[in-house]
Design an enzyme around this catalytic site. Structure first.
Site, PDB file in Angstrom:
ATOM      1  N   THR B  23      -3.151   2.802   0.714  1.00 61.74           N
ATOM      2  CA  THR B  23      -3.265   1.586  -0.093  1.00 61.74           C
ATOM      3  C   THR B  23      -4.232   1.869  -1.245  1.00 61.74           C
ATOM      4  OG1 THR B  23      -3.482  -0.824   0.000  1.00 61.74           O
ATOM      5  CG2 THR B  23      -5.135   0.431   1.204  1.00 61.74           C
ATOM      6  N   CYS B  29     -10.921  -6.545  -0.572  1.00 60.87           N
ATOM      7  CA  CYS B  29     -10.013  -6.466   0.576  1.00 60.87           C
ATOM      8  C   CYS B  29     -10.526  -5.422   1.571  1.00 60.87           C
ATOM      9  CB  CYS B  29      -8.612  -6.066   0.126  1.00 60.87           C
ATOM     10  SG  CYS B  29      -7.880  -7.210  -1.045  1.00 60.87           S
ATOM     11  N   HIS B  46      -3.676  -4.269   5.098  1.00 57.70           N
ATOM     12  CA  HIS B  46      -4.481  -4.514   3.899  1.00 57.70           C
ATOM     13  C   HIS B  46      -4.840  -6.003   3.884  1.00 57.70           C
ATOM     14  CE1 HIS B  46      -5.015  -3.708  -0.683  1.00 57.70           C
ATOM     15  NE2 HIS B  46      -5.559  -4.879  -0.403  1.00 57.70           N
TER      16      HIS B  46
END
Lengths: 162, 159
Positions: B23, B29, B46
């Protein structure tokens, strides 16, 4: 350093100690800047709060108070114990006492030199445990995910040793 | 080499040898990464926000978006792959990038929410790279569960 600067320094230590301690309970506590002032004269007690107090014996005499709405202590208990049922009064009492114990330890460890020893008492619970005093006090308010809480440091020693 | 790219709120898992689950540019996040060394399966979610209670419709459409629904969905996916249940957990992200005054610190809230969910599941992070003010690109390998992090300024490092 003048008095205002000492108070600001103490406040920073308190903010860090509370923020780090509350992470243990998976709660984000941020100082929001007097958004809800603590005052012993105001009937804010209507919010159904829990109170804890701890005495500092060495290297100075002082007192640290923690005031939390019951709702916040319940949330902390649910987080830590993964409880689905309502936590008992005993659990809530133990939790706020332990929270204050940790905050006091972190605060003194951060504001005193690393070699300095310190000693404090056992947490006591209930509004009645608060000493009536005209001594210096610094109250710091926090927002714990929408719920307020306060930590109050009482005693000139805080300014002397910070 | 297979590469599975996850976007915001995505989750995925694989036990295909040589696969990398990746990711890009995690800010506030948090990437929750699971690795089962018994079957050599890896999974990642995520997480964008702490709690699904703010938007149950979104949580249904994209459970990986929230810490609570994302972690349980990822665990379910690992189970589908035949996970032994003995998983390592690694965490990355949770930076405070947008607001230097630390008000509404979403990164910290995401981190605490993730840890709270893991705690409730009797899981804890084996290792973590959290906080600060840098974005992180994260790549998890199915072969050994190692995680390679990268940032344009800091370069590459592993956890």
């Amino acid at each position: 350093m003048n008095n205002a600067e000492l108070r600001e320094k103490l406040k920073t230590h308190i903010i860090n100690a509370v923020s780090e301690s509350m992470e243990m309970f998976f709660v984000d506590a941020e100082h929001m800047g007097e958004y809800l002032d603590y005052s012993e004269g105001i009937d804010w007690i209507n919010m159904d709060a829990l109170y804890a107090e701890i005495l500092i014996f060495f290297p100075f005499s002082g007192e640290l108070r923690l005031i939390m709405p019951r709702q916040l202590v319940v949330t902390m208990a649910e987080n830590v114990y993964s409880m689905e049922e309502e936590p008992s009064e005993q659990i809530l009492d133990d939790l706020i006492a332990e929270t204050l114990n940790v905050i006091a330890g972190r605060l003194l460890a951060s504001m005193l030199p690393p070699s300095e020893r310190f000693k404090f008492g056992l947490p006591e619970l209930g509004e009645d445990s608060f000493l009536e005093t005209d001594a210096f006090s610094e109250a710091v308010d926090f927002d714990a995910e929408g719920i307020p809480l306060w930590v109050v440091a009482c005693g000139e020693g805080f300014l002397e040793y910070v | 080499m297979n590469e599975i790219i996850l976007g915001l709120g995505d989750y995925g898992a694989s036990k295909t040898p040589g696969t990398i689950i990746k990711t890009y540019a995690l800010g506030s996040c948090v990437a929750v990464m699971l690795y089962d060394p018994v079957i050599q399966a890896a999974g990642m979610v995520h997480v964008v926000l702490p709690d699904s209670s703010i938007d149950s419709k979104k949580a249904q459409q994209k459970p990986g978006y929230f810490a609570d629904t994302g972690i349980s969905s990822l665990l379910a996916l690992m189970e589908q792959l035949g996970s032994s249940g003995q998983v390592w957990v690694k965490l990355a992200g949770g930076a405070q990038i947008a607001d230097p005054n630390f008000r509404f610190n979403v990164g910290k809230r995401n981190t605490l929410a993730v840890k709270k969910c893991l705690w409730a599941l009797r899981l804890g992070a084996l290792t973590e790279d959290l906080g600060g003010d840098l974005s992180r690109t994260v790549a998890l390998r199915t072969d050994d569960g190692m995680v390679v992090l990268s940032n344009p300024k800091k370069g590459e490092w592993m956890i």
